[in-house]
Design an enzyme around this catalytic site. Structure first.
Site, PDB file in Angstrom:
ATOM      1  N   LYS A  28       0.761  -1.224   0.521  1.00 46.19           N
ATOM      2  CA  LYS A  28      -0.236  -0.180  -0.160  1.00 46.19           C
ATOM      3  C   LYS A  28       0.314   1.336   0.214  1.00 46.19           C
ATOM      4  O   LYS A  28       0.682   2.264  -0.694  1.00 46.19           O
ATOM      5  CB  LYS A  28      -0.736  -0.305   1.310  1.00 46.19           C
ATOM      6  CG  LYS A  28      -1.745   1.152   1.404  1.00 46.19           C
ATOM      7  CD  LYS A  28      -3.223   0.558   2.350  1.00 46.19           C
ATOM      8  CE  LYS A  28      -3.307   0.338   3.224  1.00 46.19           C
ATOM      9  NZ  LYS A  28      -2.844   1.928   4.262  1.00 46.19           N
ATOM     10  N   SER A  29       1.352   1.282   1.015  1.00 48.05           N
ATOM     11  CA  SER A  29       2.893   2.521   0.519  1.00 48.05           C
ATOM     12  C   SER A  29       3.343   2.585   0.031  1.00 48.05           C
ATOM     13  O   SER A  29       3.602   3.630  -0.771  1.00 48.05           O
ATOM     14  CB  SER A  29       3.708   2.459   2.321  1.00 48.05           C
ATOM     15  OG  SER A  29       2.904   2.488   3.450  1.00 48.05           O
ATOM     16  N   ARG A  33       2.971   5.945  -3.426  1.00 51.75           N
ATOM     17  CA  ARG A  33       3.677   6.725  -3.663  1.00 51.75           C
ATOM     18  C   ARG A  33       4.248   6.588  -5.187  1.00 51.75           C
ATOM     19  O   ARG A  33       4.284   7.645  -5.651  1.00 51.75           O
ATOM     20  CB  ARG A  33       5.155   6.603  -2.449  1.00 51.75           C
ATOM     21  CG  ARG A  33       5.102   6.643  -1.030  1.00 51.75           C
ATOM     22  CD  ARG A  33       6.175   6.258  -0.609  1.00 51.75           C
ATOM     23  NE  ARG A  33       6.310   6.223   1.193  1.00 51.75           N
ATOM     24  CZ  ARG A  33       5.034   6.718   1.868  1.00 51.75           C
ATOM     25  NH1 ARG A  33       4.115   5.092   2.139  1.00 51.75           N
ATOM     26  NH2 ARG A  33       5.614   6.703   3.326  1.00 51.75           N
ATOM     27  N   GLY A 100      -5.512   7.938   5.331  1.00 51.58           N
ATOM     28  CA  GLY A 100      -4.054   8.834   5.935  1.00 51.58           C
ATOM     29  C   GLY A 100      -3.323   8.709   5.380  1.00 51.58           C
ATOM     30  O   GLY A 100      -2.706  10.490   5.369  1.00 51.58           O
ATOM     31  N   SER A 178       6.691   9.184  12.422  1.00 55.34           N
ATOM     32  CA  SER A 178       5.787   8.658  11.146  1.00 55.34           C
ATOM     33  C   SER A 178       6.320   9.169   9.820  1.00 55.34           C
ATOM     34  O   SER A 178       6.849   9.327   9.882  1.00 55.34           O
ATOM     35  CB  SER A 178       4.934   9.638  11.411  1.00 55.34           C
ATOM     36  OG  SER A 178       4.121  10.241  10.292  1.00 55.34           O
ATOM     37  N   GLN A 180       4.462   9.103   7.630  1.00 55.54           N
ATOM     38  CA  GLN A 180       3.156   9.997   6.105  1.00 55.54           C
ATOM     39  C   GLN A 180       3.998  11.648   6.539  1.00 55.54           C
ATOM     40  O   GLN A 180       3.773  11.979   5.989  1.00 55.54           O
ATOM     41  CB  GLN A 180       2.238   9.709   7.265  1.00 55.54           C
ATOM     42  CG  GLN A 180       1.418   8.453   6.574  1.00 55.54           C
ATOM     43  CD  GLN A 180      -0.020   8.404   7.140  1.00 55.54           C
ATOM     44  OE1 GLN A 180       0.357   8.657   7.763  1.00 55.54           O
ATOM     45  NE2 GLN A 180      -0.558   6.812   7.190  1.00 55.54           N
ATOM     46  N   ASP A 331       2.465  -1.397  11.676  1.00 54.11           N
ATOM     47  CA  ASP A 331       0.302  -1.479  11.627  1.00 54.11           C
ATOM     48  C   ASP A 331      -0.048  -3.111  12.161  1.00 54.11           C
ATOM     49  O   ASP A 331      -1.316  -3.484  11.772  1.00 54.11           O
ATOM     50  CB  ASP A 331       0.000  -1.656   9.888  1.00 54.11           C
ATOM     51  CG  ASP A 331       0.132   0.038   9.629  1.00 54.11           C
ATOM     52  OD1 ASP A 331      -0.017   0.834  10.104  1.00 54.11           O
ATOM     53  OD2 ASP A 331       0.390   0.204   9.077  1.00 54.11           O
ATOM     54  N   ARG A 362      -6.427   2.174  17.900  1.00 61.41           N
ATOM     55  CA  ARG A 362      -5.866   0.704  17.396  1.00 61.41           C
ATOM     56  C   ARG A 362      -5.926   0.505  18.990  1.00 61.41           C
ATOM     57  O   ARG A 362      -6.000  -1.312  19.397  1.00 61.41           O
ATOM     58  CB  ARG A 362      -4.979   0.516  16.209  1.00 61.41           C
ATOM     59  CG  ARG A 362      -5.512   0.347  14.593  1.00 61.41           C
ATOM     60  CD  ARG A 362      -4.278  -0.033  13.784  1.00 61.41           C
ATOM     61  NE  ARG A 362      -5.520   0.261  13.088  1.00 61.41           N
ATOM     62  CZ  ARG A 362      -4.240  -0.130  11.964  1.00 61.41           C
ATOM     63  NH1 ARG A 362      -3.184   0.401  11.998  1.00 61.41           N
ATOM     64  NH2 ARG A 362      -5.058  -0.276  10.977  1.00 61.41           N
ATOM     65  N   ARG A 405      -7.880  -2.947   9.573  1.00 56.05           N
ATOM     66  CA  ARG A 405      -6.983  -4.596  10.227  1.00 56.05           C
ATOM     67  C   ARG A 405      -7.801  -5.030  11.407  1.00 56.05           C
ATOM     68  O   ARG A 405      -7.094  -6.185  12.145  1.00 56.05           O
ATOM     69  CB  ARG A 405      -5.627  -3.418  10.848  1.00 56.05           C
ATOM     70  CG  ARG A 405      -5.105  -2.998   9.499  1.00 56.05           C
ATOM     71  CD  ARG A 405      -3.119  -2.845   9.190  1.00 56.05           C
ATOM     72  NE  ARG A 405      -2.745  -1.999   8.602  1.00 56.05           N
ATOM     73  CZ  ARG A 405      -3.113  -2.091   6.986  1.00 56.05           C
ATOM     74  NH1 ARG A 405      -3.170  -3.829   6.746  1.00 56.05           N
ATOM     75  NH2 ARG A 405      -1.969  -1.170   5.702  1.00 56.05           N
TER      76      ARG A 405
HETATM   77  C1  S3P Z   1       2.594   4.926   6.649  1.00 52.81           C
HETATM   78  C2  S3P Z   1       3.099   5.097   7.632  1.00 52.81           C
HETATM   79  C3  S3P Z   1       2.264   4.116   9.028  1.00 52.81           C
HETATM   80  C4  S3P Z   1       1.666   3.873   8.471  1.00 52.81           C
HETATM   81  C5  S3P Z   1       0.085   3.931   7.367  1.00 52.81           C
HETATM   82  C6  S3P Z   1       1.170   3.507   5.915  1.00 52.81           C
HETATM   83  C7  S3P Z   1       2.922   5.418   5.211  1.00 52.81           C
HETATM   84  O1  S3P Z   1       1.835   5.556   9.530  1.00 52.81           O
HETATM   85  O2  S3P Z   1       1.113   2.908   9.317  1.00 52.81           O
HETATM   86  O3  S3P Z   1      -0.192   2.371   6.975  1.00 52.81           O
HETATM   87  O4  S3P Z   1       2.917   5.139   4.090  1.00 52.81           O
HETATM   88  O5  S3P Z   1       3.498   5.698   5.103  1.00 52.81           O
HETATM   89  P1  S3P Z   1       2.827   6.668   9.786  1.00 52.81           P
HETATM   90  O6  S3P Z   1       3.276   7.691   9.590  1.00 52.81           O
HETATM   91  O7  S3P Z   1       1.836   7.451  11.298  1.00 52.81           O
HETATM   92  O8  S3P Z   1       3.181   6.345  11.515  1.00 52.81           O
END
Ligand code: S3P
Length: 450
Positions: A28-29, A33, A100, A178, A180, A331, A362, A405
């Site tokens: 997913k990440s 991107r 998110g 983080s 993100q 996660d 969570r 999840r």
């Molecule tokens: C992610 C970062 C994580 C993770 C999310 C995906 C990403 O979040 O929990 O499912 O792809 O950068 P955080 O940056 O809030 O830790």
């Protein structure tokens, strides 16, 4: 579709002998991107193995709304980007649903543009903190308009942002682990003149910096004497389209892996799983708990380490999972907590602060689900203690709070508990892993939607 409007509950019943060879969908990440960077690169980006889940498809729509051309070509996805600095003002709101990652990375990417964009999401996303990315972006010159529907809650969706005429590069020390937040600042820096630097005291997943480099951005990474990583990007460089193969998502893999460990008589192999060390904390943890988990055929693909993972039913024992491992398995705690319920002895999961601000709280929701199924557990501050006895009673009805999840983790519990486990909703599983039910049933899992 908006999840949660029509709930589809499900029940997982005790199963035996989960066996087979499966491929889980793309990471997913990396999928988010690849679309976002493809959208601002010049020329064609071809993505093979993109995760076609609701979260990622929302990012694809947003990238198209910002001026890129995005299309599906057989099983590949093609993105013709605008070129760096050339995104267009979208005509409507950008709706990121439950995601998110999608919304935070996209906000970073569009922050330097001198036009207003409105971001919206579902009930879960609208209650999650955006200040963590808006604050550094404000330091760069971003203006934020809080929309009236957010009922005065500061820095939560829906909200609109607009970049200044002259945005300034910053050096930003990320206050929480983080990826993100790191990524939002780096993606803003991509289109701001000068050098933007993110300092991350604790390493988080590094897909953004790897992929920026792959697309041709000027990135410099140094680690200081305290172990903090300093990631710098030179703004306003040119990105060129790439061919990207997305490896299997280790976070999605974790559900079948834990099922294979706790369901009697199981032997499951998962192919082509991403083994980037910033993502493999769960595998280390399960091995320490005594899991029969082997990594086979390790190899490189598209700049990432990948491999196959084979798991067989195992007797697990409780351990302490150190706080500094949390970013590499953030996660995976709900499904680890399920595994811990089937282990003998106490599992202590330390330093889970960030779990409080995921798709739901969570930490609290996992503890509640464990208790409903007869597992002895306790939240101690931001740690979770699970006292496993080797078996789990089950019979619980778990509320998922729009969290994919949580839904998947407790369905996995039901496959190995003494009695079935039910969850109130499964629709939001499509945000990250639409194939989950079919793949699990293909291995022999007894899961029914009702
Ligand atoms: C992610 C970062 C994580 C993770 C999310 C995906 C990403 O979040 O929990 O499912 O792809 O950068 P955080 O940056 O809030 O830790």
């Amino acid at each position: 579709m908006t999840h949660g409007e029509t709930k589809v509950p499900a029940k997982a019943a005790p199963s035996q002998n989960l066996t087979g060879l499966i491929s889980v969908p793309g990471d997913k990440s990396i999928s988010h991107r690849a679309l976002l960077l493809g959208g601002v690169a010049k020329g064609q980006t071809c993505i093979t193995g993109l995760l076609e889940s609701d979260d990622v498809l929302n990012t694809a729509k947003a990238v198209a709304a910002l001026g890129a051309t995005v299309s599906r070509d057989g099983s590949d996805w093609l993105v013709y980007g605008t070129g760096n600095g050339l995104l267009l003002k979208p005509e409507g709101d950008l709706d990121f649903g439950n995601s998110g990652t999608g919304v935070r990375l996209a906000m970073g990417l569009v922050a330097p543009y001198n036009f207003e964009v409105r971001f919206i999401g579902d009930a879960s996303l609208s209650s999650r903190p955006m200040g963590r990315i808006l604050n550094p972006l404000r330091e760069m010159g971003l203006q934020v308009r809080q929309n009236s529907e957010s009922h005065g809650k500061p820095d939560q969706l829906p909200l609109s942002i607009q970049g200044a005429h002259h945005m300034a590069p910053i050096t930003y020390r990320v206050p929480m682990p983080s990826a993100q937040v790191k990524s939002a600042v780096l993606l803003a820096g991509l289109n701001i003149p000068g050098i933007t630097t993110v300092v991350e005291p604790v390493m988080t997943r590094d897909h953004t910096e790897r992929m920026l480099q792959g697309f041709g951005a000027e990135i410099n990474i140094e680690t200081d004497d305290d172990g903090a990583r300093h990631i710098s990007i030179k703004g306003q460089g040119e990105l060129s389209g790439q061919n990207i193969t997305v490896p299997g998502d280790p976070s999605s893999a974790s559900f079948a892996i834990v099922a294979g460990l706790i369901v009697p008589g199981s032997d499951i192999t998962l192919e082509n799983i991403l083994l980037n060390p910033s993502r493999t904390g769960l595998f280390t943890t399960l091995a320490e708990m005594g899991a029969n988990l082997t990594i086979q055929n390790e190899r490189e693909s598209g700049g990432e380490k990948i491999g196959n993972i084979r798991v067989k039913t195992s007797s697990l024992k409780g351990i302490t999972v150190p706080a500094d491992r949390a970013p590499s398995m953030i996660d995976e705690y709900p499904v680890l907590a399920v595994a811990a319920g089937f282990a003998q002895g106490e599992t202590k999961m330390l330093g889970l602060d960030e779990l409080r601000v995921k798709e739901c709280d969570r930490l609290a929701v996992t503890a509640e689900g464990l208790k409903k199924n007869g597992v002895d557990c306790e939240e101690q501050g931001n740690s979770l203690i699970v006292r496993g006895t080797g078996s789990v009673n089950g019979n619980g009805f778990v509320e998922t709070h729009l969290d994919h999840r949580i839904a998947m983790s407790f369905l996995i519990m039901g496959l190995a508990a003494e009695n079935p486990v039910s969850v109130d909703d499964t629709t939001m599983i499509a945000t990250s892993f639409p194939e989950f039910l079919d793949l699990m049933r293909g291995l022999g899992a007894d899961i029914e939607q009702n």
